[in-house]
Design an enzyme around this catalytic site. Structure first.
Site, short mmCIF file in Angstrom:
data_model
loop_
_atom_site.label_atom_id
_atom_site.label_comp_id
_atom_site.label_asym_id
_atom_site.label_seq_id
_atom_site.Cartn_x
_atom_site.Cartn_y
_atom_site.Cartn_z
N SER A 155 -0.49 7.67 -0.25
CA SER A 155 -0.89 6.19 -0.39
C SER A 155 -2.27 6.14 0.25
CB SER A 155 0.33 5.57 0.60
OG SER A 155 1.46 5.67 0.11
N VAL A 156 -3.04 5.66 -0.76
CA VAL A 156 -4.47 5.24 -0.41
C VAL A 156 -4.58 4.00 0.24
CG1 VAL A 156 -6.75 5.70 -1.26
CG2 VAL A 156 -4.92 6.65 -2.46
N HIS A 157 -3.96 3.80 1.31
CA HIS A 157 -3.81 2.35 1.88
C HIS A 157 -5.16 1.34 1.82
CE1 HIS A 157 0.00 3.31 3.81
NE2 HIS A 157 -0.60 4.66 4.11
N ASP A 158 -6.23 1.94 2.57
CA ASP A 158 -7.58 0.90 2.54
C ASP A 158 -7.94 0.72 1.01
OD1 ASP A 158 -8.27 2.47 5.47
OD2 ASP A 158 -6.97 0.92 5.14
N THR A 166 0.66 -1.12 0.21
CA THR A 166 0.11 0.16 -0.06
C THR A 166 0.83 1.19 -0.13
OG1 THR A 166 -0.23 0.21 2.45
CG2 THR A 166 -1.90 -1.24 1.10
#
Ligand code: RIB
Ligand code: CA
Length: 313
Positions: free
Chosen positions: A241-244, A194
């Site tokens: 960072s668009v982790h989810d 991610t």
């Protein structure tokens, strides 16, 4: 048992800007039927994460989706919150929610949906795993009853983002993460991939120049206020960072590569507390208990993200 055309999806979440992007993607896609959101303390207090979840649904005109409030603190550790999600934990011009959470606790709601939808159900968990750990304690057969538990968390083969060793979700409730890893045979999408799920500033700024909900989605993507967006984003900032969102992007497109590994979570309280111990060499001789994302196709992630968001903006 309910038969649905699209895949039933239950999202356990601590919104949180990247959580909000995941929720928007899930609602935009006709591949999934979002049957509910369950909230957990993490990025923010349970009151704020539950309000934010309802505000996202209000903005996207999907107040038909039930929200069940969950655990307000980790199983063992003391709670803390993240400091990257802005005032109250969510950027954007999100409206005050008009619909209350349902009466049932999140864990009760998860168990009811597991029994209602069975092996069609996918459970996405993108905050601390407190609710999921309790659901597993009550219903140990849960992993065999549903299609899968898909987690955003951990740093299996890379450094942490809240300590040098630990990622935020797993560090917030290491005991819960340990239970889910040991009992839930999860798919684990961590910082290993991610961190590279970035979005170019130019694409965010273009979205910000449009109308709602695109403007608020742009704020969520950039973890920034609309004024900051209009002032111009610093291309070098690595906070994109668009982790989810990676978890659902991989369910929508071919974004990630996985390997099966045996994992443990460090709950020892020392400097690596909350970290993932990943047996990549098989030296423990233990069978794998998780499938871990090890590679990301960032360009594919971006195209899935914006192709899906196009349905909303
Ligand atoms: O480490 C990233 C995770 O922590 C994401 O789920 C983000 O929303 C925060 O909860
Ligand atoms: Ca989250």
């Amino acid at each position: 048992m309910v038969c649905t055309v699209s895949t039933p999806l239950l999202i356990d979440t601590d919104p949180g800007n990247d959580d909000a992007v995941l929720i928007a993607l899930a609602l935009a896609s006709d591949e999934f039927d979002v049957i509910g959101l369950t909230t957990v303390a993490g990025n923010e207090t349970i009151g704020n994460t539950t309000r934010n979840a309802r505000s996202v649904l209000e903005l996207l005109d999907r107040t038909d989706v039930p929200v069940a409030e969950g655990c307000g603190r980790p199983l063992v550790d003391e709670p803390n919150t993240a400091d990257v999600h802005g005032p109250g934990g969510l950027y954007g011009a999100v409206p005050e929610p008009g619909v209350e959470p349902i009466e049932d606790h999140a864990v009760r709601f998860v168990l009811d949906q597991v029994r209602r939808y069975g092996d069609e159900l996918r459970l996405l968990a993108v905050g601390p795993l407190t609710n999921v750990a309790l659901a597993l304690a009550i219903e140990p057969e849960l992993p065999e009853m549903i299609d899968g538990i898909h987690v955003m968390g951990g740093a299996a083969t890379t450094t942490g983002n809240v300590t040098p060793a630990a990622e935020f979700n797993f560090h917030h409730d290491p005991a819960a993460a340990s239970r889910v890893v040991q009992d839930g045979t999860p798919s684990v999408v961590g910082l290993d991939v991610t961190d590279r799920a970035t979005v170019p500033a130019g694409e965010i700024e273009e979205l910000a120049r449009g109308d709602e909900p695109g403007r608020s989605i742009a704020c969520w993507l950039a973890y920034a206020s609309h004024d900051e967006l209009l002032a111009g984003l610093d291309e070098s900032r690595d906070r994109f960072s668009v982790h989810d969102a990676v978890v659902i992007a991989d369910l929508l497109g071919d974004v990630l590569t996985f390997e099966d590994y045996y994992l443990e979570i460090d709950t020892s309280g020392g400097p690596s507390h909350g970290s993932v111990v990943c047996d990549t060499r098989g030296v423990t001789g233990r069978d794998p208990n998780a499938t871990v994302a090890v590679e990301i196709d960032t360009e594919e992630f971006r195209s899935v993200l914006f192709d899906t968001l196009d349905e909303l903006v």
